[in-house]
Design an enzyme around this catalytic site. Structure first.
Site, PDB file in Angstrom:
ATOM      1  N   GLY A 150      -2.601   3.172   4.630  1.00 11.64           N
ATOM      2  CA  GLY A 150      -3.181   4.490   4.405  1.00 11.64           C
ATOM      3  C   GLY A 150      -4.484   4.323   3.670  1.00 11.64           C
ATOM      4  O   GLY A 150      -4.948   3.213   3.458  1.00 11.64           O
TER       5      GLY A 150
ATOM      6  N   LYS B 258       4.526   1.354  -1.410  1.00  8.97           N
ATOM      7  CA  LYS B 258       3.110   1.678  -1.202  1.00  8.97           C
ATOM      8  C   LYS B 258       2.322   1.148  -2.389  1.00  8.97           C
ATOM      9  O   LYS B 258       2.603   1.511  -3.528  1.00  8.97           O
ATOM     10  CB  LYS B 258       2.937   3.191  -1.086  1.00  8.97           C
ATOM     11  CG  LYS B 258       1.532   3.619  -0.682  1.00  8.97           C
ATOM     12  CD  LYS B 258       1.338   5.095  -0.911  1.00  8.97           C
ATOM     13  CE  LYS B 258       1.160   5.866   0.391  1.00  8.97           C
ATOM     14  NZ  LYS B 258       0.979   7.298   0.156  1.00  8.97           N
TER      15      LYS B 258
ATOM     16  N   LEU C 286       3.762  -2.456   6.788  1.00 10.26           N
ATOM     17  CA  LEU C 286       4.260  -1.442   7.725  1.00 10.26           C
ATOM     18  C   LEU C 286       3.138  -0.567   8.243  1.00 10.26           C
ATOM     19  O   LEU C 286       3.194  -0.015   9.331  1.00 10.26           O
ATOM     20  CB  LEU C 286       5.289  -0.550   7.028  1.00 10.26           C
ATOM     21  CG  LEU C 286       6.586  -1.228   6.611  1.00 10.26           C
ATOM     22  CD1 LEU C 286       7.393  -0.316   5.711  1.00 10.26           C
ATOM     23  CD2 LEU C 286       7.405  -1.606   7.835  1.00 10.26           C
ATOM     24  N   GLY C 287       2.106  -0.401   7.429  1.00  5.30           N
ATOM     25  CA  GLY C 287       0.985   0.443   7.830  1.00  5.30           C
ATOM     26  C   GLY C 287       0.019   0.523   6.686  1.00  5.30           C
ATOM     27  O   GLY C 287       0.278  -0.016   5.607  1.00  5.30           O
TER      28      GLY C 287
ATOM     29  N   VAL D  43       1.361  -0.078   2.976  1.00  4.52           N
ATOM     30  CA  VAL D  43       2.779   0.121   2.730  1.00  4.52           C
ATOM     31  C   VAL D  43       3.510  -1.126   3.226  1.00  4.52           C
ATOM     32  O   VAL D  43       3.257  -1.596   4.335  1.00  4.52           O
ATOM     33  CB  VAL D  43       3.296   1.370   3.464  1.00  4.52           C
ATOM     34  CG1 VAL D  43       4.776   1.575   3.191  1.00  4.52           C
ATOM     35  CG2 VAL D  43       2.511   2.599   3.040  1.00  4.52           C
TER      36      VAL D  43
ATOM     37  N   GLY E 162      -4.138   2.339   0.282  1.00  5.88           N
ATOM     38  CA  GLY E 162      -3.484   1.046   0.218  1.00  5.88           C
ATOM     39  C   GLY E 162      -2.398   0.933   1.252  1.00  5.88           C
ATOM     40  O   GLY E 162      -2.050   1.893   1.935  1.00  5.88           O
TER      41      GLY E 162
ATOM     42  N   ASP F 272      -0.948  18.701   4.273  1.00  3.88           N
ATOM     43  CA  ASP F 272      -1.300  17.698   5.285  1.00  3.88           C
ATOM     44  C   ASP F 272      -0.154  17.513   6.279  1.00  3.88           C
ATOM     45  O   ASP F 272       0.209  16.398   6.617  1.00  3.88           O
ATOM     46  CB  ASP F 272      -1.651  16.379   4.589  1.00  3.88           C
ATOM     47  CG  ASP F 272      -2.579  15.515   5.428  1.00  3.88           C
ATOM     48  OD1 ASP F 272      -3.105  16.021   6.440  1.00  3.88           O
ATOM     49  OD2 ASP F 272      -2.771  14.338   5.083  1.00  3.88           O
TER      50      ASP F 272
END
Ligand code: NAG
Ligand code: NAG
Ligand code: NAG
Ligand code: NAG
Ligand code: NAG
Ligand code: NAG
Ligand code: NAG
Ligand code: NAG
Ligand code: NAG
Ligand code: NAG
Length: 755
Positions: free
Chosen positions: A501, A521, A498-499, A506, A504, A616
């Site tokens: 970061g 994740k 999915l994406g 996701v 690591g 954040d």
């Protein structure tokens, strides 16, 4: 060095030596003309010291005035300085009908002096002034009234006028700096194309408050004193004698200089304090007492032959946005004593390692500056007026890219690109290991030095807990513990990413035979860093339960494997919605989202067991679920607070919320380089400008928005982003203002308190 010349205002003074002082005058009559190649090419002053005419400029010729010298002639004035040089066939003519014209060919001509009245004759004066007279012997035009980059003895710079530096000693086109004689009586040096404001100034005479009378002109008298004189008085000479001395070090010439110009006085003293001497993304430093421009880490010169043009990033962040894999091919370079004037787009109090890490993970961040008050100020490119200054005790963390993500050169034959990229990518992986290890060593040193053993101990405790088994932790946090095998099956072997970061990727997965969609994740970075993030998320989000926070469903801690399981958010991030989607959400939807996020943060700050600061808050970390409800995610940097810390620390989230609120209002990023006017680059200052001018409708051009509602959101945003933390409201107050329960006072300028 040519650029050195552009730094200073060169003050020239001409002493007439007694021997060549003749009373003769060289009158230029109507019909006289000059050509660049046939003798004479210029008209001389009576003493022969000054000439007006053609001089060689590159391959062609320009018209100007110069002072004769043995080694070189010094140009003091140039006609139409930004026009290209003319060919040798050009002609300079004082026409029969009294006009001074430059003819480039038989058809084209351009006036050198624009005057309505016809001239009767002209003269090259021994002071260096070229003068046109009418039939009554009155001066109708003179070059002294239109100075370019030089002021001569006897010449004045009237208030509201400016001198502009030249590109170089040989190229007299308009350069990059200007000296303004301001109406307020101040004489100021600025880079060109900047507003008349003190942020952009790099030297000033500080004479604006010296007299109540503001009618002052700058005058260089014929013995070389630089004076501010009162122009309301009839004669200049009278005033010189009243000692209206401009500034202390105004004694300019104290010797006798023949046929030579020597800089005797120059400002500013620190050559690197000249703003914009080095272009965007570069900084100035002294090398052998000469100012030189160097690129900020992660950038290369736009043009290595013209280092003052600045630098550009040598890697691209595009793929960071697209797949979120920002940190894996990035490193941080640390530099001390850096300073610049650009406002940061994000600013919170942080520890050093959090500050550098937070920039590394943020696609928008190019550099984070940790100032002496431990404010971590994140900055995008372009950066201007950067300098290295021993007096500044700050640390800058620059993000640099490896070769694997080298920016594509425009105009390069791309058919060869793909194979090289692949090879480089492999290189990057190798480098990545080396550099990442370097980072870990460094962060351990930082930990030891700053004496944060408490943190380390706590983290070891967690590790013990995890090693002992899951029971203790899961009981405490009411989370489900998964086996690695289970999650591998749920995600179909970590198939659908999915994406990505910093710690690591996701992956999408499903539980209960596809009934429940989850996001997993997998923390795969070096164990210590990942462990820390793992613990932070567990401790923070595992305890929370709120409809505007992403829910942590469970985790897996098996051997060195660390995974976190969340509810799945089907509609992407708020950043996608605001900045990338075809259809921006309508106003009511934006108001709802803003309120939902505020409620989520309020819950973290005040309503859960121990106050939590997220650290954040940004549109990338707000996710949208099936029903487009906004949920705060990514608690990797979050901190649990002791009850007595609450008030001081929550202000950082309020600030980031305020910035994000303004982004939601305008559907644009807080910093946007591709805008039409420079003042639009920083969203908050652009908004404040329109807020002050009461023209908010210009911010949301083309949208029908109820004025009161728009104004309320902007007022809340401006309160949240006050530089002075004490002025920022609590999240409770923010929610009440957004819901219309309390009135909203008119906010002051966000940056007023600090300046
Ligand atoms: C002088 O500099 C300007 C601006 O950099 C440039 O456009 C022009 O071509 C230069 N002229 C010559 C004669 O080199
Ligand atoms: C200075 O200008 C004069 C007149 O145009 C010219 O003859 C002379 O060669 C120039 N001197 C230098 C050093 O360029
Ligand atoms: C011309 O120069 C002389 C001295 O060189 C000066 O006295 C006179 O004022 C000047 N004229 C103009 C109009 O500048
Ligand atoms: C700065 O002020 C001068 C007058 O002092 C004015 O002529 C000039 O246009 C101003 N420049 C800018 C950029 O505002
Ligand atoms: C120039 O100004 C200085 C300082 O005011 C003064 O001492 C000097 O006499 C002036 N020179 C002339 C020629 O007026
Ligand atoms: C400037 O001259 C005017 C007119 O003579 C006078 O009223 C004013 O006080 C003078 N200002 C200064 C600062 O000398
Ligand atoms: C002028 O300079 C002298 C010597 O540098 C210094 O003693 C004096 O204080 C200065 N005056 C002002 C008004 O700055
Ligand atoms: C200065 O220049 C003039 C004209 O170019 C020349 O006649 C004179 O001899 C020079 N003086 C010295 C000291 O070089
Ligand atoms: C970009 O520049 C930095 C130095 O500032 C260098 O270390 C890095 O390798 C460069 N990256 C690329 C892709 O050229
Ligand atoms: C790109 O380079 C290849 C091989 O060097 C060549 O065959 C091709 O014509 C080039 N394409 C362009 C658009 O220049």
């Amino acid at each position: 060095m040519a650029s050195k010349y552009t730094l200073f205002l060169l003050l020239l003074l001409h002493f007439r030596s007694a021997t060549c002082d003749q009373e003769q005058t060289n009158i230029i009559k109507l019909g006289f003309s000059l050509s660049p190649t046939n003798h004479p090419t210029s008209w001389l002053s009576p003493s022969g010291r000054f000439a007006f005419g053609f001089y060689q400029n590159g391959n062609g010729f320009s018209v100007g005035i110069w002072m004769m010298g043995e080694i070189e002639n010094t140009t003091t004035w140039t006609a139409n300085r930004d026009d290209p040089p003319v060919p040798s066939t050009a002609k300079l003519e004082l026409t029969m009908d009294g006009k001074l014209l430059l003819r480039t060919d038989s058809k084209n001509s351009k006036p050198i002096a624009s005057v309505r009245e016809s001239a009767s004759y002209a003269a090259m004066n021994d002071s260096g002034n070229f003068i046109l007279y009418n039939k009554d012997h009155r001066v109708i035009w003179d070059s002294f009234s239109f100075p370019t980059d030089t002021l001569m003895g006897g010449q004045s710079l009237s208030r509201g006028a400016a001198l502009f530096s030249s590109v170089s000693k040989s190229n007299r086109s308009t350069g990059r700096f200007r000296l303004e004689m301001q109406y307020d009586g101040n004489l100021v040096l600025y880079p060109i194309h900047t507003p008349n404001i003190s942020v952009d100034a790099y030297w000033a005479s500080d004479t604006s408050n010296m007299w109540s009378e503001k009618n002052l002109d700058l005058h260089l008298n014929s013995t070389g004193a630089l004076l501010l004189i009162n122009i309301t008085d009839s004669t200049v000479d009278d005033k010189l004698n009243d000692g209206s001395l401009a500034f202390n070090n105004s004694i300019i010439f104290n010797g006798f200089y023949e046929n030579k110009t020597t800089p005797l006085w120059s400002k500013p003293d620190d050559k690197c304090s000249v703003k914009s001497f080095c272009g965007f993304n570069s900084y100035c430093t002294l090398d052998d007492d000469q100012p030189v421009c160097r690129c900020l880490p992660g950038t290369d010169f736009i043009d290595t032959d013209q280092t003052s043009r600045g630098c550009e990033r040598n890697f691209t962040e595009e793929w960071c946005r697209d797949s979120g894999r920002s940190a894996s091919s990035r490193n941080i370079v640390r530099m001390e004593n850096m300073a610049w004037d650009d406002p940061p787009y994000f600013q919170v109090k942080m520890q050093e390692d959090d500050c550098s890490k937070s920039c590394l993970e943020d696609c928008d961040c190019h550099v984070a500056l940790l100032d002496s008050d431990t404010y971590c100020k994140k900055q995008k490119l372009p950066l201007k007026y950067a300098r290295r200054d021993r007096q500044t005790s700050s640390t800058a963390f620059f993000k640099v890219g490896f070769e694997g993500v080298k920016k594509k050169q425009t105009g390069v034959n791309t058919s060869e690109e793909p194979p090289t990229v692949i090879i480089r990518t492999r290189d990057a992986t190798v480098l990545l290991l080396v550099v990442t290890l370097g980072l870990v060593t460094w962060s351990f040193i930082a930990l030891a030095i700053s004496g944060l053993f408490a943190f380390k101990l706590r983290f070891l405790e967690y590790r013990k807990l995890l090693d002992r088994g899951d029971i203790g932790l899961s009981e405490e946090l009411a989370l489900r513990s998964f086996s690695y095998k289970e999650l591998k099956r749920a995600t179909n072997g970590f198939k659908e990413e999915l994406g990505k970061g910093s710690f690591g990727a996701v992956y999408k997965g499903s539980l209960s035979r596809g009934k429940r969609i989850i996001a997993v994740k997998r923390l795969e970075k070096v164990i210590n860093e990942g462990e820390r993030e793992f613990c932070a998320e567990m401790r923070v989000i595992g305890r929370t339960h709120h409809k505007n926070l992403v829910r942590l469903l469970g985790y897996c801690a098996e051997g060195t494997k660390r995974l976190l399981v969340y509810e799945f958010m089907s509609n992407g991030s708020l950043a996608d919605l605001l900045f990338r989607s075809q259809r921006r959400p309508d106003w009511n939807e934006r108001v709802r989202i803003a309120l939902e996020i505020a409620k989520g943060i309020l819950y973290l700050h005040e309503e859960c067991d121990a106050p939590i600061i997220h650290c954040d808050i940004k549109p990338q970390n707000i996710l949208m679920d099936d029903f487009w409800t906004a949920k705060i995610s990514d608690f990797g940097l979050a901190k649990l607070l002791m009850p007595d810390q609450t008030r001081t620390f929550t202000g950082t989230d309020v600030y980031s919320y305020g910035i994000m609120l303004l982004e939601i209002v305008c559907c644009r990023r807080s910093m946007e380089v591709n805008v039409q006017r420079p003042e639009e680059i920083v969203l908050s200052s652009w908004i404040y400008k329109h807020f002050e001018a009461r023209e908010l409708e210009k911010l949301v051009w083309g949208e029908e928005i109820e004025k009161k509602s728009l104004e309320n959101l902007i007022k809340v945003g401006l309160w949240c982003i006050q530089d002075e933390p004490a002025l920022r409201p609590s999240m409770k107050c923010v929610v009440m203002m957004l819901e219309g329960i309390t009135d909203i006072a008119v906010p002051p300028c966000p940056t007023a308190a600090s300046s």
